[in-house]
Design an enzyme around this catalytic site. Structure first.
Site, PDB file in Angstrom:
ATOM      1  N   ASP A 193      91.957 -27.248 -19.183  1.00 48.88           N
ATOM      2  CA  ASP A 193      91.166 -27.594 -20.328  1.00 48.88           C
ATOM      3  C   ASP A 193      90.990 -28.755 -21.055  1.00 48.88           C
ATOM      4  O   ASP A 193      90.153 -29.019 -21.768  1.00 48.88           O
ATOM      5  CB  ASP A 193      91.788 -26.497 -21.339  1.00 48.88           C
ATOM      6  CG  ASP A 193      90.915 -26.162 -22.819  1.00 48.88           C
ATOM      7  OD1 ASP A 193      89.721 -26.168 -22.652  1.00 48.88           O
ATOM      8  OD2 ASP A 193      91.206 -26.565 -23.716  1.00 48.88           O
ATOM      9  N   ARG A 194      91.994 -29.758 -20.621  1.00 50.88           N
ATOM     10  CA  ARG A 194      92.002 -31.173 -21.053  1.00 50.88           C
ATOM     11  C   ARG A 194      90.619 -31.982 -20.434  1.00 50.88           C
ATOM     12  O   ARG A 194      90.180 -32.874 -20.862  1.00 50.88           O
ATOM     13  CB  ARG A 194      93.206 -31.945 -20.610  1.00 50.88           C
ATOM     14  CG  ARG A 194      94.322 -31.537 -21.269  1.00 50.88           C
ATOM     15  CD  ARG A 194      94.237 -31.733 -22.928  1.00 50.88           C
ATOM     16  NE  ARG A 194      95.298 -31.209 -24.178  1.00 50.88           N
ATOM     17  CZ  ARG A 194      95.304 -31.357 -25.328  1.00 50.88           C
ATOM     18  NH1 ARG A 194      94.114 -31.629 -25.741  1.00 50.88           N
ATOM     19  NH2 ARG A 194      96.565 -30.983 -25.771  1.00 50.88           N
ATOM     20  N   MET A 274      87.696 -24.046 -29.197  1.00 49.43           N
ATOM     21  CA  MET A 274      86.772 -24.734 -29.697  1.00 49.43           C
ATOM     22  C   MET A 274      86.474 -25.783 -29.100  1.00 49.43           C
ATOM     23  O   MET A 274      85.367 -26.383 -29.057  1.00 49.43           O
ATOM     24  CB  MET A 274      86.744 -25.037 -31.335  1.00 49.43           C
ATOM     25  CG  MET A 274      86.611 -23.694 -32.266  1.00 49.43           C
ATOM     26  SD  MET A 274      85.235 -22.690 -32.099  1.00 49.43           S
ATOM     27  CE  MET A 274      83.993 -23.831 -32.500  1.00 49.43           C
ATOM     28  N   ARG A 275      87.272 -26.122 -28.162  1.00 47.80           N
ATOM     29  CA  ARG A 275      87.066 -27.371 -27.388  1.00 47.80           C
ATOM     30  C   ARG A 275      85.733 -27.541 -26.514  1.00 47.80           C
ATOM     31  O   ARG A 275      85.238 -28.196 -26.537  1.00 47.80           O
ATOM     32  CB  ARG A 275      88.365 -27.779 -26.375  1.00 47.80           C
ATOM     33  CG  ARG A 275      88.360 -28.765 -25.751  1.00 47.80           C
ATOM     34  CD  ARG A 275      89.434 -29.524 -24.913  1.00 47.80           C
ATOM     35  NE  ARG A 275      90.549 -29.829 -25.672  1.00 47.80           N
ATOM     36  CZ  ARG A 275      91.649 -29.244 -25.934  1.00 47.80           C
ATOM     37  NH1 ARG A 275      91.989 -28.345 -25.195  1.00 47.80           N
ATOM     38  NH2 ARG A 275      92.491 -29.816 -26.730  1.00 47.80           N
ATOM     39  N   ALA A 276      85.438 -26.239 -25.785  1.00 45.71           N
ATOM     40  CA  ALA A 276      84.225 -25.968 -25.227  1.00 45.71           C
ATOM     41  C   ALA A 276      83.061 -26.449 -25.838  1.00 45.71           C
ATOM     42  O   ALA A 276      82.150 -27.057 -25.476  1.00 45.71           O
ATOM     43  CB  ALA A 276      84.213 -24.689 -24.568  1.00 45.71           C
TER      44      ALA A 276
END
Length: 687
Positions: A193-194, A274-276
């Protein structure tokens, strides 16, 4: 230093080049993960990117690359006065898979820290990569503790080194680029995800393009400088375009319409967190700047989704990354409108944006260009002609005809739904590679004692070191408050943590296992243990036996999803050569002990215990099983026998192996891993 292969000379791989260039324009996008088979120019393209990065201003003499206009007030080489600095090329730092913690974060001179109380700090790779590129080849093979350090630095933009009361902090903001071959194992979800963007690469199947790849590579190998010179103008042009896009980026407007499309897309594909959304917004904005526009269009949102979402949709390692592009287009059309962009976001596969086709030898022509080969591989199977699935025995195929497997062979059945398992561990204390399964002596974990260091000191045991040095202070002429420490006084802390194991599955695929419901449950159980092996960073292997032989369906690997694919396509039928399967498994373990002596094995035999074919098959199977008992291999037998009358052959096999057995009914009622752990605990107490 050797001349790198020019970035603009890379043939094809438009998605890869575009993703790298977007991060060169805006490192805030969050880096790139490049997934693909070997020999697809992954490393070549990444190394070539560094030559296109604009130069950076640094404080002269600062080992931590502080910006002269805003130096880090906590810099170990500071404090620095605000003023003019010097320019140097942006660095690309490579992190080797086998790097130590000290090499990554830096090291303190423990002897000087104890004796003189000074912070003698030698910077590591995180300091070198500050304001540059940190490249990790085979990132999926990186040790867990190094992954944790990378996560911390990427999240905080700083690296912290804490050793025995001595603390050092320095800035560490970098563009993280990783390459990997999925066949060798997947990434932990936290690290996956990073990465802001992900790209799937594959070798072209077009002969003309393959010819051009070979032609350019041979020309480069013969004369690197001359070849680079022929591409100098293209390199200069792309470098100037990066600088122009950086200047334009603050002026790009992300309208409410585009932002609504981004939010709707992330919600439609059910990505976590919410990173996407944030990554998509930054990527779409950067795509517009790269195309020379100040407004984000739907085509930018579409391309951003194709780059930022596929790797965030995986729920387990057996899910293939990718997006349903039809669903993406429907979402963009539904939530588009009012911003002057076309709602479909340029869904035409040709990527037509009003211009001629981009030069295939140059970089991608601009934002909104859909990938020619999507992350879900839609170019290969989008026609729906062949999904690679084999209908189950007795079920009709798409043509309406029942399949015709070979004599005595039944077509594969699907695995039952996997379930969560508890820890299945190898008894005793090992010294294998760091993981999350069995107890082991490791570099990380709780401190259990001290010893003299073998090689470089990595983890100081302070109390043991002081105790060793104290009796010699008068003889060494100590006169001040400092402790006089010699190399012989230093003590290395011994620690206990967890290791990864080799989990070798030996699966009976004979006719006695061919009942659909039973084989489906067996496959579901093995699939569950494969998922557990992925989470615990194990290597896995798969041996099957049927007919007259045993065969290695999958050699030991870190790719548990490869094992799942082989398991899913496993046919059944024929006799039960149990001895042949055990002997083949014994050969696999023997070879693996030579390759990696420290990694302990756990063998899981899935069978009903029957042995047929050849003279004295039961006795021969017993003799083969006793080889594992003699070698001390931890083993578990999953008893798949069914029916009102049970022969108990699997239990006898477990006894010959020196292991434990559980029935298929117990497996269905609870997780096999929990049962095995209880049985192993009872056996250890009895011993």
């Amino acid at each position: 230093m050797s001349t790198p292969f020019p970035f603009t000379a890379v043939v094809g791989q438009d998605d890869l080049r575009l993703a790298l260039l977007l991060n060169a324009v805006s490192p805030a996008v969050g880096g790139v993960l490049v997934r693909g088979e070997k020999g697809t120019a992954k490393s070549t393209a990444v190394r070539a990117l560094s030559a296109l990065m604009p130069e950076v201003d640094v404080v002269a003499g600062c080992r931590f690359s502080c910006a002269p206009a805003a130096p880090d007030p906590a810099c170990p080489d500071g404090p620095h006065e605000v003023g003019a600095g010097v320019q140097r090329p942006a660095r690309m730092v490579e992190l080797p898979v086998g790097a130590s913690e000290d090499r990554l974060v830096g090291a303190l001179d423990i002897e000087r820290a104890l004796a003189e109380g000074v912070k003698a700090f030698e910077p590591g790779l995180l300091a070198d990569a500050h304001r540059g590129i940190l490249y990790v080849d085979e990132v999926n093979l990186l040790h867990d503790h190094l992954v944790d350090l990378l996560l911390d630095a990427a999240a905080m933009g700083a690296s912290y080194v804490e050793r025995e009361g001595v603390s050092v902090r320095h800035a560490a903001r970098f563009l993280l680029v990783g390459t990997m071959n999925p066949e060798e194992g997947e990434l932990r979800p936290q690290l996956l995800d990073r990465f802001g963007l992900t790209v799937e690469v594959a070798a072209s199947r077009e002969p003309d393009q393959r010819v051009e790849v070979v032609r350019r590579r041979l020309a480069y190998d013969d004369d690197p400088d001359g070849f680079a010179g022929r591409w100098a103008d293209e390199e200069t042009s792309v470098r100037a375009r990066i600088v122009a896009a950086r200047k334009l980026l603050p002026s790009v407007v992300l309208g409410d319409g585009a932002l609504r499309q981004i939010a709707a897309t992330c919600a439609a594909f059910e990505v976590d967190g919410m990173r996407a959304d944030i990554v998509m917004a930054r990527t779409a904005t950067t795509l517009a700047a790269w195309a020379g526009r100040t407004e984000v269009l739907a085509e930018d949102v579409r391309q951003a989704a194709l780059l930022a979402l596929p790797h965030r949709r995986r729920r387990n390692p057996f899910d293939a990354p990718g997006l349903d592009e039809d669903k993406l287009d429907e979402t963009l059309e539904e939530f588009g409108g009012g911003d002057g962009s076309n709602g479909s976001g340029g869904s035409d596969d040709s990527g037509d944006s009003g211009d001629e086709d981009p030069d295939p030898d140059g970089p991608d022509g601009g934002g909104g260009q859909p990938p020619q080969e999507g992350p879900d591989g839609s170019n290969d199977d989008g026609s729906g002609e062949s999904s690679g699935e084999v209908p189950a025995q007795g079920e009709p195929s798409e043509s309406g005809q029942a399949p015709s497997p070979g004599a005595g062979e039944q077509a594969p059945v699907r695995a039952a739904e996997p379930f969560r398992t508890k820890v299945l561990s190898v008894p005793g204390l090992g010294e294998g590679a760091a993981g999350r399964r069995s107890r082991a002596r490791t570099e990380h974990g709780r401190t259990t004692g001290a010893r003299r260091p073998q090689g470089a000191l990595t983890k100081l045991h302070l109390a043991a070191t002081v105790q060793a040095a104290a009796p010699h202070q008068r003889a060494r002429g100590r006169s001040g408050p400092g402790l006089v420490v010699r190399r012989d006084d230093l003590r290395q802390a011994t620690r206990e943590g967890r290791e990864g194991n080799l989990v070798l599955f030996v699966v009976d695929a004979s006719g006695s296992m061919a009942a659909r419901q039973r084989m489906s449950a067996v496959k579901g159980a093995v699939l569950s243990l494969l998922l557990d092996a992925y989470q615990r960073r194990d290597k896995v292997g798969l041996v099957t036996f049927r007919g007259s032989t045993g065969e290695v369906a999958l050699p030991p690997t870190s790719s548990v999803d490869a094992a799942a694919v082989r398991l899913e396509s496993l046919p059944t039928g024929g006799r039960t050569p149990l001895a042949a399967g055990l002997l083949r498994a014994h050969d696999v373990l023997r070879v693996e002990r030579l390759r990696d002596p420290a990694r302990r094995a756990l063998m899981v035999v899935v069978t009903d215990g029957r042995a047929t074919g050849g003279p004295e098959p039961v006795n021969l199977a017993g003799r083969a099983a006793r080889l594992f008992a003699a070698d001390g291999v931890a083993s578990v037998v999953v008893d798949c026998e069914s029916g009102p009358v049970r022969l108990g052959l699997a239990g006898q096999l477990a006894g010959e192996l020196g292991g434990t057995a559980v029935t298929l009914d117990e497996l269905r009622a609870d997780s096999i891993a929990g049962l095995v752990r209880d049985v192993q605990g009872n056996s250890r107490r009895a011993a």
